[in-house]
Each structure stands twice: as structure tokens, then as C-alpha cells.
Design a protein around this motif. Structure first.
Motif: not given
Length: 787
Positions: A158-186
Motif C-alpha cells: 500500500d503506498p501508505k507503507q513506503y516513505a521518501f526522505y531527502l537530506t540537504s546534501r547538495g540536492i538541487t531544486n530539480e531533484s527535490y521537485y521530481v522526488a515530490g512529483k514521483v512520490a505523489r505519482f506513486l
């Protein structure tokens, strides 16, 4: 929002100013201070195998250290080159070669002998790896096999049974944006980022007080304001380039005031290496220190306002900016009533500051036409953090210190582009451009072209706790996907965190290097994926600074130690989405980084302009020079709101101490020196007041024990200039004293402050067998600050 444009970098005053010097003795010889030149030489030596690439990163890339936002060697505040040791320290993450195979594939217990500092020094993760249940070593795996394994697991959960976390380790806006979009897509809304455990209360407080969760001012506003007030911040340690701005501010007549329990040496006297005058003679940074109790800031601010209202009784307009309040502020009478209810006795007891001293600061601020209020983790890492920061906003609103030059509210962020993480939607409570509900929810759903799940996602701390829910619980987290981060060294109660991480079916570590959490077991498999750094991102990437500057950092060629199998973080997320939902994957596909920026500009209207950033040095500032310009806030009625807050009860009993954590020579949890060059403290030194030591018959350097119902910390007494009844220990070493599950009610940040009993080690150990119960203490018996 915002009419005035930032004017760009300004000239520095060329003339030396001896009145700000620490000492006429060159380079602070004989004093405890950072050895910047020696440290720089060591860093150059560390990078000698890839020095050309290291130079290109420094001269062409946007700093991946703190959130000041230095592009190449230049920023938008002062002309001339800027570089600092924080940036130099993280440089090796980008230039290092691969970990040697014989170490990488050694028995897991051999790897576990390394601490995170030693693991970092081994080099970069060279290729995807897996360690299945019962296996003693990591083995190499293909990208296809790794991604298929993650995708197949997600398909059965169930999608409620997995989670994503992104640190602040040099991650770009592009990666944050795609991660957020992909998480919601999944289909999952469990996505969170590193700002949850540093500045999330700044955002929640500012949104409710002034309608927008970002710094309203610029660093240029420091230079020439009447007062620059630092609250719970050691800016010169976390963001050394900022000390350059402080020196320039002082030369322009700015008074710098620091409110902090500990009179931090780096905010008192500092040698700025890239400024010849300061490098030689040092700079006296703070004009005054107010040593408030840990957790006493709200009471301290009540005292300031209480005196303001007393001043008003004597002469209307002597403290409150009535024109500004009448035109731009709600809640004045309610706040006035709340402040008048506070007794001076309660204010002094909670704050630990005398009435005379509080009045002194109140009158300085009342006479100041301009002021900038900056704060950091000393205000945010509390169970009442949002109230802390709304109380700061109250001060600014009452005085009209908002929305114009030399004024404003500034959360002083410590990591590059962590400001962008929530603005890109990598957060359970928000989507790009706004909140996770209402019109913005519908707008983003229409833009993205797929249905968003309406259930509320959990914050990082709750998702970690939910790993241990019963097997059949719909929110039991069974797969955790981590882009960087080490929860063992950033979250309270590390023993619980280790147990939780080991109870996951699958744990994915998408990262540059190994850390101690990568080595924890999992029930089915631990999968490690090699990520590219921001400087290797094809098509470049962007990051957002503290002052809302969006900088473009180009792809930098010439890496001699290139990790051939590493991939861009945003590309890995898209690959995963395509494998989990191939039939609709075209909805989340981006052919390049430019296409992501084009969509960000639409998804978050504040970022309209990001699509035009294409080469090194390109930058724009969202919102203009000042948010809430001319006092007009982005709220339904255009006004800010004064928030009434109570003085918190810390639950401190007679003889107990309040402990908080501090950073030494480190970047977040990454430690670079065992001894802090600013005060000579070791990692297990307990910073305490000498008078408290005397009362307990403790000598400096003596072994002491801090304990409560959650844990025990054994260290040594180090006497420093800190308010009595308060002690500081290093993060993450002291996290064993902190309880899990205690979150700030608005922002969800864990509480990093706790009551403890402090004793001589020999006394504690002698009585331990007969008097101390080391078993888990029932929740209702624990001595801890009230939530």
C-alpha cells in the motif's frame, strides 16, 4: 509579490577600522582560534589527486555548503571573492574517488568498525550494491536489478507503507521537485526533507504571522541597519562567510546583539580568513550578549514588550510604531492584554535575564528605526518552536521592522537549497506553490495530469516510529527510500532509530558516500545506489539561498575520479516511477533538467524566472528585495498578525539542568575535527558554568554524568561562559538523552532540549547499582519538559 529589485553586490569599505580589532598581535597568536590557513592547506592536500576539478567546483559551482549562496567565488552581497572552510570541508565529497573494493565488500562487522567520519574518508559509492538478509557483505548489483527489486516491492505495498526522505546534501531544486512529483505519482504522501529537523518551525511561524515562510530580508540589509539581532545562532561557525557581512555592518554603524545561553566565542571574536584586516587582527563581532536560559526566549521577549507597553503609558509612540500597527497589523489588543498578564517575576525566572538588562534591550530596539532579526536552531529545536519565532515576529510587527531596507525577519538557514525543498513540494504538508489542500491541490493535480491522494502524509519522525507498527497496520512503513541522510546521527533516541531501520523490509540509500545507517540490517535487503553530486548533474541544477536567491550551478567537467555508474538523483526517481507504473509513466517523464525548470516555473509561480537560468552566475530572487514590502503581507487582508503565546513550562525541578545540543567543527552531523577550534572543547565535553560546577564540587576536566529517564551521557566538565542551570553537549553524541516521539505541534520538529540531572561520575557510578533503575521508565514517571 515584491516591487523593489535587489541591487546586487556592493563595494566594501576599504579603510581598516581598529576599533573592531580583537588584538594588535597578528593572526591571534596564542589565542584559541581556528587555524584557517593550516586547515586550507590540509584540504588542498586532500584534494591533490583531483585539484583541477576541485578548482573548477570552487570557481564555477554554487556552494553546496551553507545557504548563503555563493556562486563560484562571488555572492550578491559584497564584491570580491568569498570562500570559507565549511565549503572547503565538504569539497572532498565531490572530488573523491571510489571506495576500494576490498574495503567495500569486507565483512559487515569490519565496516561497522568505522564511524561516519572514517566512512566518509573511504571515498564514494562506485556502483549499485545489495545486502540481503543474512548476508555478511555488500555485493554488486546492476542498476536494472536494483531498480526492479525496489519497484516490485512498491507494487505489492500500500503506498501508505513506503516513505521518501531527502537530506540537504547538495540536492538541487530539480531533484527535490521530481522526488515530490514521483512520490505523489506513486500514491504516497510520506515525503519529507531535512528542514523538518532544522527550520520547519520558521516556515510555520512566519506563515501564520506574516503569510509567507521565508526570509523577508537580504544580507545587504545587515549592513547599515541600527541593530542586527542574532537569536540562538552561531552564524560565524555555521556560515563563516556571513562574518564578512557582520564586519561590514559594524563598519557602517550596525550594533550586533546576540541572544544565546552560551557566550559563543565565534560570535564574540573571530578571525575572518578572506578579509586581510580581520585575518590579521580579528573582529569583535557582538556588541552585547544576552545570556538567556535554554527555552527562556519567549519570556525574554515578553519582557521586552512589557517594557514597551510601560513606555507607551508614559509617552504614546515611544515604543510602538502605531502607524504601522494600525495600517498593517491584526491582534494588537489581544497581544497587549497577554503581555500585561505576564509578571516580571515569571519573566525573569524563565528567561534568566535581569529586569534591568531586558529593559536595556527593549529601549535600544524602541529607539532603533531599523532592525533585522535573524535566528537559527537555538529557537527552532524546541517543542514550542513556532511560538518562539512568532514571538520574534511580534517584536518586528510592533516596531514596523518589516518590508523595507535594513529591516526584516531572517531564518538563518545552514544548508544549501534546503529553502527550496518545501517550495518544490518535497514535504508532506505542501505542494509546489502552496499548501496540500484547497485551490493549490486542484491546481497541481490539473498541472500534473494524475490524481493526487488526499490523505495526509506523515513527517519523518512519525514514519520512523510507524516502522514498528503491527504487521497488518495500513501505515506500517515497510520500505524507506532515503536520498542521503543518517537518522542514527540526526534523530533523538538513536537506539530506537537503529531498531526501526533494521525492521524495514527494504531500505534504499541513494547517496554519494556510506554512513553508519547504511550498514544497519534490514529484513529483506539494503540497497545502495550511487548518486551524482550537484556538480555532475547533466544540464546543471539550481539551489535557493536563505535570502531567496535562486542560483544556477552548471555541470562541471573534468572529474578525474568520475564515478561511471553514478546517476543524477532526479533521473533515478523517474526510472523508479516508470518501473512501478509503466502505463502512465509519461506523465512524470522529463527529458532534461531544463524541462524540469520549465515546469517548476509554472508549478510554483514564485519561481517564474528559474526557466531562464542557463549558465554559471545566472541568478534571480523570488519575491523581490523584501517580502511584505511597504508592510503589505501576502495574507487575505494584506496584514500581519500578532500571535499571543504563553511562557512555556519546561518542567525543570530544583537542582536539574536543561541541556541543549550544539555543533562543533562539523557540517550538520558530519564531524571534521574532534576538538572545536573555537573553544577547545572535545566531543564529549559538557559545557557548563563554573559556579554550577563549584556547587556540585566538580572540577574542570572531571568526569561527569548527565542522565534522565531516556538515557545516560558520560563526559567531562568544561567550564565556559554559559547561563547558570544550562549545559550544552555536542550533536549527535548527546542524542541518547533525547526522547523520541516529542514533536513541535505545528511544524513537527523533534525536541532537542531536555531536563537532566548532572552528577560527578564517581558518585553516579558508586550509587548506580543500588539507586538507579536502568530499565525503561514508564512514560508518566519521566522527568522531562512539558510539551
Amino acid at each position: 509579490m515584491g516591487k523593489t529589485k535587489h541591487p546586487g553586490p556592493q563595494n566594501k569599505k576599504a579603510m581598516p577600522d581598529p576599533k573592531h580589532w580583537v588584538s594588535p598581535i597578528p593572526f591571534g597568536l596564542g589565542k584559541i582560534k581556528p587555524k584557517h590557513m593550516r586547515d586550507t592547506a590540509k584540504i588542498l592536500w586532500e584534494n591533490k589527486d583531483n585539484i583541477g576539478y576541485a578548482t573548477n567546483i570552487l570557481t564555477k559551482g554554487v556552494c553546496d555548503g551553507c545557504a548563503l549562496g555563493v556562486s563560484g567565488l562571488y555572492d550578491q552581497t559584497l564584491k570580491g571573492p568569498h570562500v570559507c572552510t565549511t565549503r572547503l570541508n565538504v569539497l572532498r565529497l565531490n572530488t573523491a574517488g571510489a571506495i576500494k573494493p576490498d574495503i567495500l565488500h569486507a565483512d559487515i562487522d569490519e565496516l561497522r568498525k568505522y564511524d561516519s567520519t572514517e566512512l566518509r574518508k573511504l571515498g564514494r559509492i562506485p556502483y549499485p550494491m545489495i545486502r540481503r538478509k543474512g548476508e555478511r557483505k555488500f555485493s554488486r548489483i546492476t542498476w536494472d536489478d536494483a531498480m526492479n527489486m525496489i519497484a516490485e516491492k512498491m507494487k505489492v505495498l500500500d503506498p501508505k507503507q513506503y516513505a521518501f526522505y531527502l537530506t540537504s546534501r547538495g540536492i538541487t531544486n530539480e531533484s527535490y521537485y521530481v522526488a515530490g512529483k514521483v512520490a505523489r505519482f506513486l500514491g504516497t504522501n510520506h515525503i519529507d526533507n531535512a528542514s523538518r529537523i532544522c527550520h520547519s518551525p520558521s516556515k510555520t511561524a512566519l506563515k501564520r504571522s506574516i503569510g509567507v515562510g521565508a526570509s523577508t530580508a537580504n544580507y545587504l540589509d545587515w549592513i547599515g541597519t541600527d541593530v542586527l539581532l542574532f537569536w540562538g545562532s552561531v552564524a560565524s561557525n555555521s556560515s563563516p562567510v556571513s562574518s564578512k557581512y557582520m564586519l561590514e555592518a559594524k563598519k557602517n554603524g550596525t550594533k550586533i546583539i546576540v541572544v544565546n545561553p552560551y557566550k559563543e566565542p565565534a560570535m564574540d571574536k573571530y578571525w575572518i580568513p578572506s578579509n586581510p584586516e580581520s585575518a590579521l587582527f580579528g573582529t569583535k563581532i557582538a556588541d552585547d550578549f544576552y545570556q538567556v536560559n535554554i527555552g527562556g526566549d519567549i519570556a525574554f521577549m515578553h519582557g521586552i514588550m512589557k517594557h514597551w507597553f510601560d513606555m507607551e503609558k508614559a509617552e504614546r509612540g515611544s515604543a510602538i510604531n502605531h502607524k504601522f500597527v494600525n495600517e498593517h497589523v491584526n491582534g494588537y489588543e489581544d497581544l497587549k492584554k497577554k503581555v500585561k498578564e505576564q509578571s516580571w517575576e515569571d519573566i525573569i525566572k524563565s528567561s534568566g535575564v535581569t529586569k534591568e538588562r531586558i529593559i536595556e534591550l527593549a529601549e535600544l530596539l524602541a529607539k532603533s528605526k531599523n532592525a533585522v532579526y535573524a535566528w537559527a536552531l537555538g529557537l527552532t529545536m524546541h517543542s514550542f518552536a513556532t511560538d518562539n519565532i512568532s514571538q520574534v515576529a511580534n517584536l518586528a510587527l510592533l516596531r514596523g521592522h518589516l518590508g523595507r531596507k535594513h529591516n526584516g525577519l531572517m531564518p538563518f538557514r545552514g544548508h544549501s537549497s534546503v529553502q527550496g525543498s518545501g517550495e518544490m513540494g518535497a514535504d508532506p504538508f505542501v505542494l509546489p506553490g502552496g499548501d496540500f489542500y484547497g485551490d493549490n491541490f486542484t491546481r497541481i493535480q490539473n498541472l500534473w495530469g494524475f490524481e493526487l491522494q488526499k490523505w495526509q502524509g506523515d513527517i519523518v519522525g512519525v514514519t520512523l516510529e510507524n516502522i514498528l507498527l503491527p504487521e497488518d497496520h495500513e501505515r506500517k512503513i515497510k520500505l524507506y527510500y532515503l536520498s542521503g541522510g543518517n537518522f542514527l546521527e540526526t534523530m533523538p533516541d538513536p537506539d530506537f532509530i537503529e531498531k526501526a531501520l533494521s525492521e524495514l523490509d527494504i531500505r534504499v540509500h541513494q547517496d554519494i558516500i556510506l554512513n553508519t545507517s547504511t550498514l544497519v540490517d534490514a529484513k529483506e535487503a539494503v540497497i545502495v545506489l550511487p548518486a551524482k553530486t550537484r556538480y555532475e548533474q547533466e544540464g546543471g541544477g539550481t539551489s535557493t539561498s536563505t535570502e531567496r536567491m535562486v542560483y544556477f550551478s552548471p555541470e562541471i567537467e573534468g572529474n578525474k575520479n568520475k564515478i561511471e555508474e553514478a546517476r543524477e538523483e532526479w533521473k533515478i526517481y523517474i526510472d523508479l516511477a516508470k518501473r512501478v507504473k509503466p502505463e502512465t509513466a509519461h506523465l512524470i517523464d522529463f527529458k532534461d533538467a531544463q524541462e524540469i525548470r520549465d515546469e517548476i516555473a509554472v508549478a510554483n509561480p514564485n519561481y517564474d524566472g528559474i526557466q531562464h537560468l542557463k549558465k554559471a552566475g545566472d541568478v534571480f530572487q523570488w519575491g523581490g528585495a523584501w517580502l511584505c514590502e511597504d508592510g503589505i503581507c501576502p495574507t487575505p487582508d494584506g496584514k500581519g498578525t500578532l500571535i499571543t503565546v504563553d511562557i512555556p513550562d519546561l518542567g525543570k525541578k530544583e537542582g536539574q539542568f536543561i541541556v541543549t545540543s550544539r555543533r562543533g567543527k562539523q557540517f550538520n552531523s558530519m564531524v571534521y575535527k574532534e576538538v572545536d577550534p573555537l573553544n577547545g572543547a572535545g566531543r564529549y565535553d559538557v559545557l557548563m558554568n563554573a559556579e554550577d560546577g563549584k556547587d556540585l564540587s566538580i572540577a574542570e576536566g572531571e568526569g561527569i554524568v548527565l542522565y534522565n529517564g531516556f538515557g545516560v551521557f558520560q563526559g567531562r566538565a568544561k567550564f565556559v561562559d554559559i547561563a547558570r542551570g544550562n549545559v550544552e553537549i555536542h550533536f549527535p553524541e548527546g542524542n541518547f538523552l533525547l526522547p523520541r516521539g516529542r514533536y513541535e505541534k505545528f511544524a513537527g520538529i523533534p525536541d532537542y532540549n531536555i531536563t537532566v540531572t548532572l552528577e560527578k561520575a564517581d558518585r553516579y557510578n558508586a550509587r548506580k547499582d543500588v539507586e538507579y533503575n536502568e530499565k525503561h521508565i514508564a512514560e508518566d514517571e519521566i522527568d522531562a519538559p512539558a510539551l
